[in-house]
Scaffold this motif. Structure first.
Motif, PDB file in Angstrom:
ATOM      1  N   LEU A  55      -2.381  -7.946   5.442  1.00  0.00           N
ATOM      2  CA  LEU A  55      -3.049  -7.258   4.338  1.00  0.00           C
ATOM      3  C   LEU A  55      -2.248  -7.308   3.044  1.00  0.00           C
ATOM      4  O   LEU A  55      -2.735  -6.862   2.003  1.00  0.00           O
ATOM      5  CB  LEU A  55      -3.314  -5.795   4.715  1.00  0.00           C
ATOM      6  N   GLY A  56      -1.025  -7.827   3.100  1.00  0.00           N
ATOM      7  CA  GLY A  56      -0.210  -7.906   1.897  1.00  0.00           C
ATOM      8  C   GLY A  56       0.207  -6.548   1.377  1.00  0.00           C
ATOM      9  O   GLY A  56       0.300  -6.335   0.162  1.00  0.00           O
ATOM     10  N   LEU A  57       0.478  -5.615   2.291  1.00  0.00           N
ATOM     11  CA  LEU A  57       0.819  -4.251   1.892  1.00  0.00           C
ATOM     12  C   LEU A  57       2.313  -4.110   1.652  1.00  0.00           C
ATOM     13  O   LEU A  57       3.126  -4.615   2.434  1.00  0.00           O
ATOM     14  CB  LEU A  57       0.395  -3.249   2.970  1.00  0.00           C
ATOM     15  N   GLY A  58       2.670  -3.403   0.606  1.00  0.00           N
ATOM     16  CA  GLY A  58       4.061  -3.065   0.372  1.00  0.00           C
ATOM     17  C   GLY A  58       4.454  -1.848   1.180  1.00  0.00           C
ATOM     18  O   GLY A  58       3.609  -1.140   1.736  1.00  0.00           O
ATOM     19  N   GLU A  85       5.716   6.623  -4.911  1.00  0.00           N
ATOM     20  CA  GLU A  85       4.351   6.124  -4.738  1.00  0.00           C
ATOM     21  C   GLU A  85       4.187   5.632  -3.300  1.00  0.00           C
ATOM     22  O   GLU A  85       4.487   4.482  -2.985  1.00  0.00           O
ATOM     23  CB  GLU A  85       4.062   4.990  -5.726  1.00  0.00           C
ATOM     24  N   PRO A  86       3.738   6.515  -2.400  1.00  0.00           N
ATOM     25  CA  PRO A  86       3.626   6.137  -0.986  1.00  0.00           C
ATOM     26  C   PRO A  86       2.691   4.954  -0.787  1.00  0.00           C
ATOM     27  O   PRO A  86       1.674   4.817  -1.475  1.00  0.00           O
ATOM     28  CB  PRO A  86       3.063   7.406  -0.332  1.00  0.00           C
ATOM     29  N   GLY A  87       3.048   4.088   0.139  1.00  0.00           N
ATOM     30  CA  GLY A  87       2.207   2.947   0.461  1.00  0.00           C
ATOM     31  C   GLY A  87       1.205   3.288   1.551  1.00  0.00           C
ATOM     32  O   GLY A  87       1.304   4.312   2.226  1.00  0.00           O
ATOM     33  N   GLU A  88       0.236   2.406   1.719  1.00  0.00           N
ATOM     34  CA  GLU A  88      -0.755   2.579   2.777  1.00  0.00           C
ATOM     35  C   GLU A  88      -0.116   2.266   4.125  1.00  0.00           C
ATOM     36  O   GLU A  88       0.689   1.351   4.245  1.00  0.00           O
ATOM     37  CB  GLU A  88      -1.942   1.643   2.541  1.00  0.00           C
ATOM     38  N   GLY A  93      -2.430  -8.087  -7.365  1.00  0.00           N
ATOM     39  CA  GLY A  93      -2.740  -6.705  -7.685  1.00  0.00           C
ATOM     40  C   GLY A  93      -1.633  -5.752  -7.293  1.00  0.00           C
ATOM     41  O   GLY A  93      -0.941  -5.943  -6.294  1.00  0.00           O
ATOM     42  N   VAL A  94      -1.475  -4.725  -8.095  1.00  0.00           N
ATOM     43  CA  VAL A  94      -0.486  -3.674  -7.848  1.00  0.00           C
ATOM     44  C   VAL A  94      -1.242  -2.381  -7.574  1.00  0.00           C
ATOM     45  O   VAL A  94      -2.142  -2.012  -8.339  1.00  0.00           O
ATOM     46  CB  VAL A  94       0.443  -3.490  -9.068  1.00  0.00           C
ATOM     47  N   PRO A  95      -0.918  -1.693  -6.477  1.00  0.00           N
ATOM     48  CA  PRO A  95      -1.653  -0.453  -6.186  1.00  0.00           C
ATOM     49  C   PRO A  95      -1.486   0.567  -7.300  1.00  0.00           C
ATOM     50  O   PRO A  95      -0.367   0.863  -7.726  1.00  0.00           O
ATOM     51  CB  PRO A  95      -1.041   0.037  -4.872  1.00  0.00           C
ATOM     52  N   GLY A  96      -2.606   1.071  -7.783  1.00  0.00           N
ATOM     53  CA  GLY A  96      -2.559   2.081  -8.833  1.00  0.00           C
ATOM     54  C   GLY A  96      -1.982   3.380  -8.318  1.00  0.00           C
ATOM     55  O   GLY A  96      -2.037   3.679  -7.118  1.00  0.00           O
ATOM     56  N   PRO A  97      -1.398   4.189  -9.191  1.00  0.00           N
ATOM     57  CA  PRO A  97      -0.794   5.457  -8.755  1.00  0.00           C
ATOM     58  C   PRO A  97      -1.843   6.408  -8.193  1.00  0.00           C
ATOM     59  O   PRO A  97      -2.954   6.509  -8.710  1.00  0.00           O
ATOM     60  CB  PRO A  97      -0.163   6.005 -10.039  1.00  0.00           C
TER      61      PRO A  97
END
Length: 631
Positions: free
Chosen positions: A256-259, A265-268, A310-314
Motif C-alpha cells: 500500500l506504500g504506507l509510511g 502525525e500517526p500513520g495508518e 502523495g503525502v498523507p494530509g494532517p
C-alpha cells in the motif's frame, strides 16, 4: 430482575483512571486459557488481555479517558494524499436497474460499489449551513477510523497498469498511490476481481474515547467489512479472504506504500486485505504467488523505481500541547501484529466459486434501501410497537448465516467458537420478555452450558406456536423468562436509554480460550462489528432501527449471561475476576434494536449534493462542511 437503584445514584462514586490489572494474574490467565503458546506469543497475548481487562468500564472505575475534549485538535474523518493524482468516481446507482448479475466491473460499477460499501449515505445539519456526513457504516462518535485502499486492474478511466489507489469518500474519488506489479492482478484482464485493503487510524477514536479506542476502532473495521459484503450482495459479487501473504503487516504496508508515521502525525495501521470476486467463471480463481514476500515486493518496486505518490494530509489542525498517550492500547496493537512467518505465504487460491449470499436471499429487494437508509438510532420512539415475530426471526437467521467473519491468517484463527449473542428481549411479538442466548455455531452450546450457572432451555417455538426454523447449527436458548430486563439492559449499557427502550438489546460475547495468536482478539472485534452491521441492516429492512453501543459495563453484561441475579454485584471493579472459569467469555459489543424517534430539527441532504453541478463545497474542521448553491 432485582430492583434497581437509579443509575445516576450508582454513578456518583468517584471515577478513577483505569481498573487495576495484575500482570501476574494476567500471565496465569493466559496460561490457563491458551496453553502451549511460545514464550513470545505468550507475552504478546498477555499484552492484549491486559489491555482488554484494563479498558473495562465499571460503576466506580472507567477506562482511561482524555479528560476535557480539545476541539482545536479534533481529527478529521477524511484522509487525503496531497499531491496524488485523483480520479473522480461516478456515484450513480442507475446501472443497477438494468445490469445483469454479477454486474461487470467498470469504473461506473466500481464507483457505485464504493458508494454502497464505503461511501456517504447523507449529509445532516441543524441549521442548513453547517453539515456533517454520515457513512454507510456506523462509527463511534462518527469518527470513522477505517481507511479503504483498492488494488485494481487497468480499467477505462484509470491507469493503464495495475495500481493501488486510496479511496477518498468525501470527494468520492480514487487517489493514485503507486503502480503494482503485474503479478498482483489475478488474471490478464482482471475479470476475477480486485483487492480491498483496510487500514486503521485509531487516533481518531482515542481523541474522544481514550484507552478504550482500540476496541471501537476494530469494531468499526468489522462494520466496514459488513458494509463491503452487503454491497457485494447487491452487485452479485462476493467478499472473500485475501491472499495469505497479505496477512503479514509488513507486506501489506509495502504493497500500500504506507509510511510508518510519527508521534506528530500517526500513520495508518494495515489490518486486513480482502478479495472482491466479480466474476462467476470457475477458471477465474486467483492465486497469489508464493515468492511475493515483503523482500521480493520491495525488490520489484525498487527495480521499477516505484515510489508512492502523495503525502498523507494532517489529521488534526494542530497537535495538542500535552497530547495524552495510551501505552496499554499501543502495546495491544503491537502485540497483535502478524509477522510474515506467522501469516504464512505459500501459494494457494484466494477465491472460491461465486454463490448467492444469504444476506440478499433473506432481505431481498429491501437490502439496497437498508444500505442507503441505515442510521444509528439516537432515541427510541415513546410509542414503541412490538417487533413483529417474522422480522425478529429474520434478524436471527441473518445473524446465523449472513455475517462475514474475516481472519488474518490461519494461526490467528483460534479453536474457540464464533461470537454468540445475549438477547435482552423487551417488546418482541410472540416472545416473553427476558434473557435469551443465540448460539451461532455448532459446539457453542457445550461452552455455554459450562459457563452459565443455570441450565438454559432450548426454544423451539414462539409463544404463537410457530417453529423458529433457524439454520442448522444455530439455536435460541432461554436463560430467564418472563422477566423485565429493560433496566438491566440500560444500566449495563452505561445508562443509555436506547438499550432499554426498544424492542431488544443484544450483547455480543466471544470465546477467549484456545487462542493460537494475539491477532485473535482483533478478529473477534471484527466479527462482532460485522455481526452488528447485519443487525443494523436487518432491522432497517423491517422498518425499525438499530444502534451500536461501545460504552457498556463489561462485567455487568457478562454477569447477565453467567448469573443474571447477581449482575448488580458485578458493577464494582473490586468484583473483577481473573479466573479462567469466569474469563473464558468476554463481552465485545452492544447493539439495540427498536423503532426510532425522529428529530424534527435535524435536516437531511443528498449524500452527493456537494459534488453536483451548481453547488460549491467548503470543508471545515473536524469533518464538517458547508454546501452552497451557486446557480
Amino acid at each position: 430482575m432485582a430492583p434497581w437503584r437509579p443509575f445516576a445514584v450508582l454513578c456518583t462514586r468517584l471515577l478513577v483512571a483505569a481498573p487495576h490489572v495484575s500482570q501476574e494474574a494476567i500471565r496465569k490467565l493466559v496460561g490457563d486459557l491458551s496453553p502451549n503458546l511460545s514464550a513470545e506469543l505468550q507475552d504478546r497475548v498477555e499484552a492484549v488481555l491486559s489491555y482488554h481487562f484494563r479498558s473495562k468500564h465499571f460503576l466506580d472505575v472507567q477506562a482511561s479517558l482524555p479528560g476535557d475534549l480539545d476541539w482545536s485538535s479534533q481529527p478529521s474523518p477524511w484522509r487525503s494524499y496531497h499531491g496524488a493524482p485523483r480520479v473522480q468516481l461516478p456515484h450513480s446507482l442507475a446501472l443497477l436497474e438494468a445490469a445483469s448479475s454479477p454486474v461487470p466491473l467498470s469504473l461506473a460499477s466500481l464507483g457505485a460499489f464504493l458508494r454502497l460499501g464505503a461511501g456517504i449515505s447523507a449529509w445532516k445539519s441543524y441549521d442548513g449551513l453547517h453539515m456533517w456526513a454520515l457513512r454507510v457504516m456506523p462509527s463511534s462518535g462518527n469518527l470513522q477510523t477505517t481507511e479503504f485502499h483498492v488494488m485494481l486492474p487497468p480499467l477505462d478511466g484509470l491507469a493503464a497498469v495495475p495500481a493501488v489507489y486510496h479511496f477518498q469518500p468525501e470527494m468520492h474519488a480514487l487517489e493514485f498511490r503507486l503502480p503494482a506489479p503485474n503479478e498482483f492482478v489475478t488474471t490478464a484482464d482482471g475479470s476475477a476481481g480486485f483487492l480491498v485493503a483496510l487500514t486503521s487510524l485509531c487516533i481518531r477514536e482515542a481523541w474522544k474515547y481514550g484507552e478504550r479506542a482500540l476496541r471501537s476502532c476494530h469494531l468499526n473495521l468489522g462494520h466496514a467489512v459488513g458494509a463491503l459484503d452487503a454491497a457485494c450482495n447487491v452487485f452479485g459479487w462476493s467478499l472473500q479472504e485475501g491472499p495469505p501473504a497479505l496477512h503479514a503487516d509488513s507486506i501489506l504496508r509495502t504493497v500500500l506504500g504506507l509510511g510508518a508515521g510519527s508521534d506528530e502525525e500517526p500513520g495508518e495501521h494495515p489490518e486486513l486485505a480482502l478479495f472482491v470476486r466479480t466474476s462467476a467463471r470457475a477458471s477465474d480463481v486467483g492465486v497469489w504467488p508464493a515468492y511475493l514476500t515483503a523482500e521480493t515486493i520491495g525488490k520489484l518496486y525498487r527495480e521499477a523505481h516505484v515510489e508512492a505518490q502523495g503525502v498523507p494530509g494532517p489529521l488534526r489542525p494542530q497537535r495538542p500541547a500535552a497530547a495524552p498517550s495510551w501505552p496499554a492500547m499501543d502495546a495491544a496493537q503491537e502485540g497483535a501484529v502478524m509477522a510474515l512467518a506467522e501469516a504464512g505465504h505459500q501459494e494457494e487460491p484466494t477465491t472460491s466459486g461465486l454463490e448467492r449470499s444469504a444476506l440478499k436471499r433473506l432481505l431481498g429487494q429491501r437490502l439496497l434501501d437498508a444500505i442507503l437508509n441505515r442510521r444509528s438510532v439516537l432515541r427510541m420512539s415513546d410509542e414503541q410497537p412490538p417487533l413483529p415475530e417474522a422480522d425478529f426471526l429474520r434478524i436471527l437467521r441473518v445473524a446465523c448465516t449472513a455475517v462475514p467473519e474475516p481472519r488474518a491468517g490461519r494461526l490467528a484463527a483460534g479453536t474457540g467458537s464464533a461470537v454468540n449473542v445475549l438477547l435482552m428481549l423487551h417488546k418482541v411479538e410472540s416472545f416473553l420478555q427476558g434473557l435469551y442466548v443465540l448460539t451461532r455455531q455448532r459446539g457453542s452450546e457445550e461452552e455455554l452450558f459450562a459457563f452459565v450457572k443455570a441450565m438454559p432451555e432450548r426454544v423451539h417455538r414462539s409463544e404463537s406456536g410457530s417453529p423458529l426454523d433457524l439454520p442448522e447449527g444455530c439455536a435460541l436458548w432461554a436463560l430467564a423468562r418472563p422477566v423485565d430486563v429493560r433496566h438491566a439492559a440500560q444500566i449495563s449499557a452505561c445508562g443509555q436509554e436506547v438499550a432499554g427502550a426498544g424492542s431488544f438489546a443484544a450483547a455480543f460475547f466471544g470465546a477467549f480460550t484456545g487462542w493460537r495468536h494475539p491477532r485473535r482478539y482483533l478478529e473477534l472485534l471484527w466479527h462482532a462489528g460485522a455481526l452488528g452491521h447485519v443487525f443494523y441492516l436487518a432491522a432497517e429492512a423491517a422498518g425499525f432501527g438499530a444502534t451500536g453501543m461501545g460504552c457498556f459495563m463489561d462485567d455487568m453484561g457478562l454477569g447477565l449471561l453467567r448469573d443474571p441475579w447477581s449482575m448488580e454485584a458485578k458493577g464494582d471493579s473490586s468484583s473483577q475476576s481473573f479466573s479462567a472459569e469466569e474469563s473464558q467469555h468476554q463481552v465485545l459489543y452492544y447493539v439495540t434494536v427498536g423503532k426510532a424517534s425522529s428529530d424534527p430539527r435535524l435536516l437531511s441532504f443528498d449524500p452527493y449534493q456537494h459534488l453536483q453541478e451548481g453547488f460549491s463545497y467548503e470543508a471545515l474542521q473536524g469533518g464538517m462542511g458547508r454546501i452552497f448553491q451557486t446557480t
